[in-house]
Motif scaffolding. Structure first.
Motif, PDB file in Angstrom:
ATOM      1  N   THR A 109      58.776  15.461  40.956  1.00 13.90           N
ATOM      2  CA  THR A 109      59.072  15.236  42.435  1.00 13.90           C
ATOM      3  C   THR A 109      58.127  14.299  42.831  1.00 13.90           C
ATOM      4  OG1 THR A 109      58.011  16.882  43.440  1.00 13.90           O
ATOM      5  CG2 THR A 109      60.050  17.350  42.622  1.00 13.90           C
ATOM      6  N   PRO A 110      58.282  13.510  44.219  1.00 14.13           N
ATOM      7  CA  PRO A 110      57.183  12.875  44.863  1.00 14.13           C
ATOM      8  C   PRO A 110      56.260  13.438  45.263  1.00 14.13           C
ATOM      9  CG  PRO A 110      59.566  12.410  45.840  1.00 14.13           C
ATOM     10  CD  PRO A 110      59.720  13.714  44.646  1.00 14.13           C
ATOM     11  N   ALA A 111      56.232  14.766  45.566  1.00  9.58           N
ATOM     12  CA  ALA A 111      54.726  15.783  45.503  1.00  9.58           C
ATOM     13  C   ALA A 111      54.294  16.232  44.005  1.00  9.58           C
ATOM     14  CB  ALA A 111      55.061  16.902  46.200  1.00  9.58           C
ATOM     15  N   LYS A 112      54.698  15.431  43.059  1.00  5.21           N
ATOM     16  CA  LYS A 112      54.307  15.710  41.477  1.00  5.21           C
ATOM     17  C   LYS A 112      54.688  17.135  41.113  1.00  5.21           C
ATOM     18  CE  LYS A 112      52.676  11.489  41.740  1.00  5.21           C
ATOM     19  NZ  LYS A 112      53.419  10.587  40.974  1.00  5.21           N
ATOM     20  N   ALA A 113      55.451  17.700  41.685  1.00  2.00           N
ATOM     21  CA  ALA A 113      55.932  19.163  41.195  1.00  2.00           C
ATOM     22  C   ALA A 113      57.116  18.992  40.137  1.00  2.00           C
ATOM     23  CB  ALA A 113      56.486  19.971  42.368  1.00  2.00           C
ATOM     24  N   ALA A 114      56.965  19.926  39.399  1.00  2.43           N
ATOM     25  CA  ALA A 114      58.183  19.905  38.372  1.00  2.43           C
ATOM     26  C   ALA A 114      59.489  19.964  38.858  1.00  2.43           C
ATOM     27  CB  ALA A 114      57.713  21.354  37.283  1.00  2.43           C
ATOM     28  N   LEU A 115      60.399  19.078  38.328  1.00  2.30           N
ATOM     29  CA  LEU A 115      61.673  18.854  38.896  1.00  2.30           C
ATOM     30  C   LEU A 115      62.645  20.124  37.916  1.00  2.30           C
ATOM     31  CD1 LEU A 115      63.545  17.489  40.649  1.00  2.30           C
ATOM     32  CD2 LEU A 115      64.446  16.269  38.625  1.00  2.30           C
ATOM     33  N   ILE A 116      62.505  21.458  38.394  1.00  3.01           N
ATOM     34  CA  ILE A 116      63.160  22.638  37.731  1.00  3.01           C
ATOM     35  C   ILE A 116      64.302  22.768  38.671  1.00  3.01           C
ATOM     36  CG2 ILE A 116      63.322  24.686  36.888  1.00  3.01           C
ATOM     37  CD1 ILE A 116      61.340  22.828  35.537  1.00  3.01           C
ATOM     38  N   SER A 164      68.015   8.813  29.862  1.00  4.28           N
ATOM     39  CA  SER A 164      67.877  10.255  30.513  1.00  4.28           C
ATOM     40  C   SER A 164      68.406  11.383  29.535  1.00  4.28           C
ATOM     41  CB  SER A 164      68.163  10.231  31.814  1.00  4.28           C
ATOM     42  OG  SER A 164      69.614  10.139  31.947  1.00  4.28           O
ATOM     43  N   ALA A 165      67.704  12.641  29.742  1.00  5.70           N
ATOM     44  CA  ALA A 165      68.450  13.370  28.903  1.00  5.70           C
ATOM     45  C   ALA A 165      68.047  14.943  29.771  1.00  5.70           C
ATOM     46  CB  ALA A 165      67.761  13.838  27.503  1.00  5.70           C
ATOM     47  N   VAL A 166      69.219  15.752  29.756  1.00  2.00           N
ATOM     48  CA  VAL A 166      68.863  17.051  30.532  1.00  2.00           C
ATOM     49  C   VAL A 166      68.618  18.110  29.314  1.00  2.00           C
ATOM     50  CG1 VAL A 166      70.193  19.110  31.386  1.00  2.00           C
ATOM     51  CG2 VAL A 166      70.986  16.620  32.150  1.00  2.00           C
ATOM     52  N   VAL A 167      67.311  18.917  29.639  1.00  2.00           N
ATOM     53  CA  VAL A 167      67.043  19.858  28.684  1.00  2.00           C
ATOM     54  C   VAL A 167      66.863  21.115  29.529  1.00  2.00           C
ATOM     55  CG1 VAL A 167      65.701  18.323  27.318  1.00  2.00           C
ATOM     56  CG2 VAL A 167      64.523  19.098  29.287  1.00  2.00           C
ATOM     57  N   GLN A 168      66.626  22.176  28.788  1.00  2.00           N
ATOM     58  CA  GLN A 168      66.610  23.569  29.287  1.00  2.00           C
ATOM     59  C   GLN A 168      64.921  23.633  29.847  1.00  2.00           C
ATOM     60  OE1 GLN A 168      68.491  26.275  26.629  1.00  2.00           O
ATOM     61  NE2 GLN A 168      69.432  27.118  28.716  1.00  2.00           N
ATOM     62  N   ALA A 169      64.589  24.297  30.818  1.00  2.00           N
ATOM     63  CA  ALA A 169      63.380  24.510  30.763  1.00  2.00           C
ATOM     64  C   ALA A 169      62.867  25.958  31.603  1.00  2.00           C
ATOM     65  CB  ALA A 169      62.870  23.414  32.087  1.00  2.00           C
ATOM     66  N   GLU A 170      61.826  26.212  31.790  1.00  2.00           N
ATOM     67  CA  GLU A 170      61.424  27.606  32.440  1.00  2.00           C
ATOM     68  C   GLU A 170      62.349  27.537  33.824  1.00  2.00           C
ATOM     69  OE1 GLU A 170      58.468  24.619  33.445  1.00  2.00           O
ATOM     70  OE2 GLU A 170      59.295  25.108  31.470  1.00  2.00           O
ATOM     71  N   ASP A 171      63.145  28.720  33.885  1.00  2.00           N
ATOM     72  CA  ASP A 171      64.076  29.185  35.220  1.00  2.00           C
ATOM     73  C   ASP A 171      65.019  27.987  35.267  1.00  2.00           C
ATOM     74  OD1 ASP A 171      62.428  31.462  35.620  1.00  2.00           O
ATOM     75  OD2 ASP A 171      60.886  30.350  36.423  1.00  2.00           O
ATOM     76  N   GLY A 172      65.611  27.471  34.427  1.00  2.00           N
ATOM     77  CA  GLY A 172      66.536  26.458  34.783  1.00  2.00           C
ATOM     78  C   GLY A 172      66.425  25.170  33.769  1.00  2.00           C
ATOM     79  N   TYR A 173      66.763  24.005  34.227  1.00  4.22           N
ATOM     80  CA  TYR A 173      66.944  22.858  33.608  1.00  4.22           C
ATOM     81  C   TYR A 173      66.001  21.584  34.349  1.00  4.22           C
ATOM     82  CZ  TYR A 173      71.127  25.343  32.087  1.00  4.22           C
ATOM     83  OH  TYR A 173      71.947  26.068  31.560  1.00  4.22           O
ATOM     84  N   THR A 174      65.772  20.792  33.362  1.00  5.41           N
ATOM     85  CA  THR A 174      65.215  19.364  34.096  1.00  5.41           C
ATOM     86  C   THR A 174      65.803  18.174  33.471  1.00  5.41           C
ATOM     87  OG1 THR A 174      62.997  18.648  34.549  1.00  5.41           O
ATOM     88  CG2 THR A 174      63.302  19.483  32.179  1.00  5.41           C
ATOM     89  N   SER A 191      68.150  15.239  47.138  1.00  4.36           N
ATOM     90  CA  SER A 191      68.387  16.553  47.799  1.00  4.36           C
ATOM     91  C   SER A 191      67.523  17.479  46.890  1.00  4.36           C
ATOM     92  CB  SER A 191      69.798  16.952  47.677  1.00  4.36           C
ATOM     93  OG  SER A 191      70.612  16.107  48.513  1.00  4.36           O
ATOM     94  N   ALA A 192      67.569  17.360  45.624  1.00  2.00           N
ATOM     95  CA  ALA A 192      66.784  18.340  44.674  1.00  2.00           C
ATOM     96  C   ALA A 192      65.181  18.189  45.167  1.00  2.00           C
ATOM     97  CB  ALA A 192      66.855  17.933  43.331  1.00  2.00           C
ATOM     98  N   ASN A 193      64.620  17.047  45.339  1.00  5.34           N
ATOM     99  CA  ASN A 193      63.400  16.844  45.532  1.00  5.34           C
ATOM    100  C   ASN A 193      63.045  17.570  47.232  1.00  5.34           C
ATOM    101  OD1 ASN A 193      62.749  15.284  43.607  1.00  5.34           O
ATOM    102  ND2 ASN A 193      62.940  13.190  44.599  1.00  5.34           N
ATOM    103  N   ALA A 194      63.875  17.161  48.095  1.00 10.22           N
ATOM    104  CA  ALA A 194      63.773  17.945  49.287  1.00 10.22           C
ATOM    105  C   ALA A 194      63.600  19.525  49.132  1.00 10.22           C
ATOM    106  CB  ALA A 194      64.842  17.684  50.224  1.00 10.22           C
ATOM    107  N   ALA A 195      64.654  20.047  48.607  1.00  9.48           N
ATOM    108  CA  ALA A 195      64.658  21.599  48.201  1.00  9.48           C
ATOM    109  C   ALA A 195      63.007  21.833  47.614  1.00  9.48           C
ATOM    110  CB  ALA A 195      65.578  21.814  47.038  1.00  9.48           C
ATOM    111  N   ILE A 196      62.724  21.148  46.724  1.00 11.52           N
ATOM    112  CA  ILE A 196      61.545  21.834  45.811  1.00 11.52           C
ATOM    113  C   ILE A 196      60.169  21.241  46.420  1.00 11.52           C
ATOM    114  CG2 ILE A 196      60.020  21.326  43.810  1.00 11.52           C
ATOM    115  CD1 ILE A 196      62.772  20.701  42.427  1.00 11.52           C
ATOM    116  N   ASP A 197      59.989  19.959  47.482  1.00  8.77           N
ATOM    117  CA  ASP A 197      58.945  19.608  47.867  1.00  8.77           C
ATOM    118  C   ASP A 197      58.778  20.171  49.338  1.00  8.77           C
ATOM    119  OD1 ASP A 197      57.974  18.399  45.843  1.00  8.77           O
ATOM    120  OD2 ASP A 197      58.225  16.420  46.350  1.00  8.77           O
ATOM    121  N   LYS A 198      59.836  20.429  49.905  1.00  6.83           N
ATOM    122  CA  LYS A 198      59.893  20.861  51.497  1.00  6.83           C
ATOM    123  C   LYS A 198      60.322  22.411  51.870  1.00  6.83           C
ATOM    124  CE  LYS A 198      60.473  15.913  52.723  1.00  6.83           C
ATOM    125  NZ  LYS A 198      61.177  14.994  53.669  1.00  6.83           N
ATOM    126  N   VAL A 199      61.608  22.508  51.433  1.00  4.24           N
ATOM    127  CA  VAL A 199      62.227  23.813  51.584  1.00  4.24           C
ATOM    128  C   VAL A 199      61.606  24.999  51.071  1.00  4.24           C
ATOM    129  CG1 VAL A 199      64.550  25.208  51.530  1.00  4.24           C
ATOM    130  CG2 VAL A 199      64.635  22.805  52.146  1.00  4.24           C
TER     131      VAL A 199
END
Length: 235
Positions: free
Chosen positions: A33-40, A13-23, A71-79
């Protein structure tokens, strides 16, 4: 089929910069994410934590061993999609906060509650500009509308990732005040957790140790401490 787990398919795995953050990338492929959103993710610290969890997977992917990813998935897909609703739900804890409902007896328990819970209410009054008033008994008594409005406004200020963590801090402790206290470093997170468990500790002293209840409490404590760490790396 319910026990099926995806196999590890990547080398590193590798951490890379992405639009508005990191992925996080797995052999160059971005994690979703499980909902197929970008994990930013908002910070490199969070991305590092997520990447470390993916690296730690062996033959099979076990989500139960990936709390930062979950927790990150919950923030993106739910919250993210119901931020206002989640914030309002958590703010509602203020009107029935654990710290405000005191025992009718015995005096030793009443004193212990006063010694441990009053300082937290005093801290909230000074730091959050919201005074909640304790009452004796379990019957609901409304708190000051002004204080509740102030606390509600502060909850709504959290970003999606902070709010996902704050949800667990509040719901696990049963206290909006203690959720803020943990998020804002009033005291060490494990000490705040113990304060939230005062009544349970008292019951244990009176009736003895319950292995099953203790095991459940330890799981909740680990989740509370994780939520504190997640909120720290959200900014």
């Amino acid at each position: 089929m319910s026990d099926w787990k995806p196999k590890r398919f990547w080398t590193a795995s590798a951490v890379v910069q992405a639009e508005d953050g990191y992925t996080v990338e797995l052999d160059g492929r971005r994690v979703k994410t499980p909902a197929k959103a970008a994990l930013i993710l908002p910070t490199q610290a969070m991305a590092d934590a997520v990447a470390a969890e993916w690296d730690a997977q062996e033959k099979e992917v076990d989500p139960t061993l990936m709390p930062f990813t979950r927790s990150a998935n919950a923030a993106i897909d739910k919250v993210r999609h119901q931020h206002a609703e989640v914030a309002d739900m958590l703010a509602d804890y203020g009107d029935s906060d654990l710290l405000c409902y005191r025992a009718t007896h015995p005096q030793t328990l009443q004193q212990r509650q006063a010694d441990q819970w009053d300082p937290a209410l005093d801290w909230a009054a000074e730091t959050l500009a919201a005074r909640l008033v304790p009452v004796v008994g379990v019957l609901h008594q409304p708190q000051s509308a002004e204080a509740l409005s102030t606390l509600r406004g502060r909850v709504h200020e959290f970003n999606d990732f902070q709010l996902a963590a704050f949800h667990d801090l509040v719901s696990l402790s049963g206290s909006l005040v203690l959720g803020f206290a943990a998020a804002m470093d009033w005291r060490a997170a494990d000490e705040i957790w113990d304060i939230s468990r005062l009544d349970e500790a008292w019951q244990t002293e009176q009736w003895g140790h319950d292995d099953e209840a203790h095991a459940v409490a330890e799981i909740k404590k680990a989740a509370f401490l994780h939520a504190k760490r997640f909120i720290e790396i959200s900014i």
